[in-house]
Design a protein around this motif. Structure first.
Motif, PDB file in Angstrom:
ATOM      1  N   TRP A 156       5.724   2.643 -85.891  1.00 50.44           N
ATOM      2  CA  TRP A 156       6.872   3.076 -85.474  1.00 50.44           C
ATOM      3  C   TRP A 156       6.967   3.804 -84.427  1.00 50.44           C
ATOM      4  CZ3 TRP A 156      10.418   7.107 -87.948  1.00 50.44           C
ATOM      5  CH2 TRP A 156      11.696   7.198 -87.380  1.00 50.44           C
ATOM      6  N   HIS A 157       7.534   3.483 -83.195  1.00 50.45           N
ATOM      7  CA  HIS A 157       7.743   4.375 -81.981  1.00 50.45           C
ATOM      8  C   HIS A 157       9.272   4.587 -81.929  1.00 50.45           C
ATOM      9  CE1 HIS A 157       7.345   5.128 -77.471  1.00 50.45           C
ATOM     10  NE2 HIS A 157       7.367   6.213 -78.213  1.00 50.45           N
ATOM     11  N   ASP A 158       9.431   5.975 -82.507  1.00 51.10           N
ATOM     12  CA  ASP A 158      10.806   6.544 -82.446  1.00 51.10           C
ATOM     13  C   ASP A 158      11.001   6.885 -80.943  1.00 51.10           C
ATOM     14  OD1 ASP A 158      13.312   7.934 -82.795  1.00 51.10           O
ATOM     15  OD2 ASP A 158      12.368   9.352 -83.941  1.00 51.10           O
ATOM     16  N   SER A 159      11.426   6.175 -80.216  1.00 49.18           N
ATOM     17  CA  SER A 159      11.396   6.299 -78.829  1.00 49.18           C
ATOM     18  C   SER A 159      12.383   7.367 -78.182  1.00 49.18           C
ATOM     19  CB  SER A 159      11.624   4.981 -77.892  1.00 49.18           C
ATOM     20  OG  SER A 159      12.805   4.248 -78.319  1.00 49.18           O
ATOM     21  N   ASN A 160      13.594   7.646 -78.882  1.00 48.36           N
ATOM     22  CA  ASN A 160      14.381   8.501 -78.628  1.00 48.36           C
ATOM     23  C   ASN A 160      14.351   9.747 -79.428  1.00 48.36           C
ATOM     24  OD1 ASN A 160      15.729   7.729 -80.878  1.00 48.36           O
ATOM     25  ND2 ASN A 160      17.424   7.005 -79.864  1.00 48.36           N
ATOM     26  N   GLY A 161      13.548   9.852 -80.237  1.00 45.73           N
ATOM     27  CA  GLY A 161      13.307  11.109 -81.156  1.00 45.73           C
ATOM     28  C   GLY A 161      14.297  11.471 -82.283  1.00 45.73           C
ATOM     29  N   ASN A 162      15.086  10.714 -82.400  1.00 45.25           N
ATOM     30  CA  ASN A 162      16.230  10.683 -83.460  1.00 45.25           C
ATOM     31  C   ASN A 162      15.927  10.553 -84.844  1.00 45.25           C
ATOM     32  OD1 ASN A 162      16.290   7.942 -83.575  1.00 45.25           O
ATOM     33  ND2 ASN A 162      18.496   7.595 -83.350  1.00 45.25           N
ATOM     34  N   ASN A 163      14.858  10.414 -85.275  1.00 41.85           N
ATOM     35  CA  ASN A 163      14.270  10.094 -86.815  1.00 41.85           C
ATOM     36  C   ASN A 163      15.185   9.070 -87.232  1.00 41.85           C
ATOM     37  OD1 ASN A 163      12.320  12.463 -86.554  1.00 41.85           O
ATOM     38  ND2 ASN A 163      14.181  13.926 -86.642  1.00 41.85           N
ATOM     39  N   GLN A 164      15.463   7.981 -86.729  1.00 42.08           N
ATOM     40  CA  GLN A 164      15.783   6.735 -87.577  1.00 42.08           C
ATOM     41  C   GLN A 164      15.490   5.767 -86.812  1.00 42.08           C
ATOM     42  OE1 GLN A 164      20.017   7.566 -87.843  1.00 42.08           O
ATOM     43  NE2 GLN A 164      20.642   6.939 -85.768  1.00 42.08           N
ATOM     44  N   PHE A 165      15.213   4.625 -87.441  1.00 42.51           N
ATOM     45  CA  PHE A 165      14.834   3.336 -86.688  1.00 42.51           C
ATOM     46  C   PHE A 165      15.969   2.832 -85.856  1.00 42.51           C
ATOM     47  CE2 PHE A 165      13.770  -1.306 -86.172  1.00 42.51           C
ATOM     48  CZ  PHE A 165      12.566  -0.726 -85.372  1.00 42.51           C
ATOM     49  N   ASP A 166      16.060   2.573 -84.555  1.00 45.36           N
ATOM     50  CA  ASP A 166      17.008   2.006 -83.758  1.00 45.36           C
ATOM     51  C   ASP A 166      16.722   0.731 -83.298  1.00 45.36           C
ATOM     52  OD1 ASP A 166      18.604   4.310 -83.629  1.00 45.36           O
ATOM     53  OD2 ASP A 166      17.438   5.083 -82.297  1.00 45.36           O
ATOM     54  N   LEU A 176      -8.492  -2.419 -85.138  1.00 48.83           N
ATOM     55  CA  LEU A 176      -7.233  -3.582 -85.347  1.00 48.83           C
ATOM     56  C   LEU A 176      -6.594  -3.206 -83.957  1.00 48.83           C
ATOM     57  CD1 LEU A 176      -5.641  -5.278 -87.191  1.00 48.83           C
ATOM     58  CD2 LEU A 176      -4.603  -3.261 -87.936  1.00 48.83           C
ATOM     59  N   PRO A 177      -6.441  -4.408 -83.176  1.00 43.12           N
ATOM     60  CA  PRO A 177      -5.664  -4.200 -82.122  1.00 43.12           C
ATOM     61  C   PRO A 177      -4.105  -4.485 -82.515  1.00 43.12           C
ATOM     62  CG  PRO A 177      -6.713  -6.258 -82.055  1.00 43.12           C
ATOM     63  CD  PRO A 177      -7.315  -5.636 -83.318  1.00 43.12           C
ATOM     64  N   LEU A 178      -3.123  -3.755 -82.097  1.00 38.22           N
ATOM     65  CA  LEU A 178      -1.736  -4.145 -82.409  1.00 38.22           C
ATOM     66  C   LEU A 178      -0.733  -4.079 -81.168  1.00 38.22           C
ATOM     67  CD1 LEU A 178      -1.138  -2.495 -85.617  1.00 38.22           C
ATOM     68  CD2 LEU A 178      -1.194  -4.730 -85.343  1.00 38.22           C
ATOM     69  N   ALA A 179       0.005  -5.099 -80.913  1.00 35.70           N
ATOM     70  CA  ALA A 179       0.655  -4.903 -79.815  1.00 35.70           C
ATOM     71  C   ALA A 179       2.285  -4.280 -80.182  1.00 35.70           C
ATOM     72  CB  ALA A 179       0.738  -6.227 -79.059  1.00 35.70           C
ATOM     73  N   VAL A 180       2.552  -3.409 -79.338  1.00 40.39           N
ATOM     74  CA  VAL A 180       3.797  -2.754 -79.773  1.00 40.39           C
ATOM     75  C   VAL A 180       5.088  -3.491 -79.337  1.00 40.39           C
ATOM     76  CG1 VAL A 180       5.280  -0.633 -79.787  1.00 40.39           C
ATOM     77  CG2 VAL A 180       3.061  -0.417 -79.975  1.00 40.39           C
ATOM     78  N   SER A 181       6.203  -4.051 -80.177  1.00 44.71           N
ATOM     79  CA  SER A 181       7.382  -4.566 -79.645  1.00 44.71           C
ATOM     80  C   SER A 181       8.470  -3.792 -79.805  1.00 44.71           C
ATOM     81  CB  SER A 181       7.459  -5.799 -80.674  1.00 44.71           C
ATOM     82  OG  SER A 181       6.459  -6.845 -80.559  1.00 44.71           O
ATOM     83  N   TYR A 182       9.452  -3.948 -78.742  1.00 45.98           N
ATOM     84  CA  TYR A 182      10.646  -3.081 -78.857  1.00 45.98           C
ATOM     85  C   TYR A 182      11.881  -4.228 -78.699  1.00 45.98           C
ATOM     86  CZ  TYR A 182       7.655   0.632 -77.404  1.00 45.98           C
ATOM     87  OH  TYR A 182       6.967   1.749 -77.356  1.00 45.98           O
ATOM     88  N   GLY A 183      12.769  -3.497 -79.422  1.00 40.93           N
ATOM     89  CA  GLY A 183      13.935  -4.613 -79.696  1.00 40.93           C
ATOM     90  C   GLY A 183      13.960  -5.723 -80.375  1.00 40.93           C
ATOM     91  N   PHE A 184      14.936  -6.370 -80.553  1.00 40.44           N
ATOM     92  CA  PHE A 184      14.855  -7.837 -81.369  1.00 40.44           C
ATOM     93  C   PHE A 184      15.327  -8.734 -80.638  1.00 40.44           C
ATOM     94  CE2 PHE A 184      13.716  -4.523 -84.411  1.00 40.44           C
ATOM     95  CZ  PHE A 184      12.760  -5.084 -85.400  1.00 40.44           C
TER      96      PHE A 184
END
Length: 136
Positions: free
Chosen positions: A84-94, A128-136
């Motif tokens: 999980w990349h909390d990109s804005n640092g607000n401690n909730q999943f956006d 383990l290779p993993l690609a990070v996805s942003y948004g849906f």
């Protein structure tokens, strides 16, 4: 003195399971955006989507691009590896902005379940290779 008890014990030892030892788990992430806080973890079925974990790392302000994360030694078994990349640092999943990755994440068609994203970690090392996805 007879050697029969020693030979019997040696023969029996050949058929007993060898205890599995924990091995290092490394995750190679791609597609990262810079900043925020990155959470990478390994969880059992009972720990899945909670705060407890077998191994993991928190990375403050990860760089954009690729990053290798060492999760430590993990015993063999079935686990979920989640990012999980909390990109804005607000401690909730956006859902619109935060990044995520999971083993077998390409199989998701809704809310993740342990059965869908689990992977079997073998004895010894795992990369383990993993690609990070942003948004849906």
């Amino acid at each position: 003195m007879t050697r029969l008890p020693y030979l019997a014990a040696a023969a029996l030892a050949l058929f007993l399971p060898v205890p599995a030892h924990a091995g290092p788990v490394t995750v190679d992430l791609t597609g990262l955006r810079a900043g925020g806080t990155l959470y990478v973890q390994v969880q059992t079925r009972e720990q899945f989507m909670g705060q407890a974990r077998v191994g993991g790392r928190i990375v403050a302000a990860p760089p954009a691009g690729s990053l290798t994360v060492d999760l430590g030694a993990v015993p063999p078994g079935d686990y979920a590896v989640t990012v999980w990349h909390d990109s804005n640092g607000n401690n909730q999943f956006d859902m619109g902005t935060d990044g995520w990755a999971m083993a077998n994440g390409d199989r998701l068609r809704g809310q993740p379940t342990f059965e869908i994203v689990k992977l079997t970690i073998p004895a010894g090392a795992l990369r383990l290779p993993l690609a990070v996805s942003y948004g849906f």
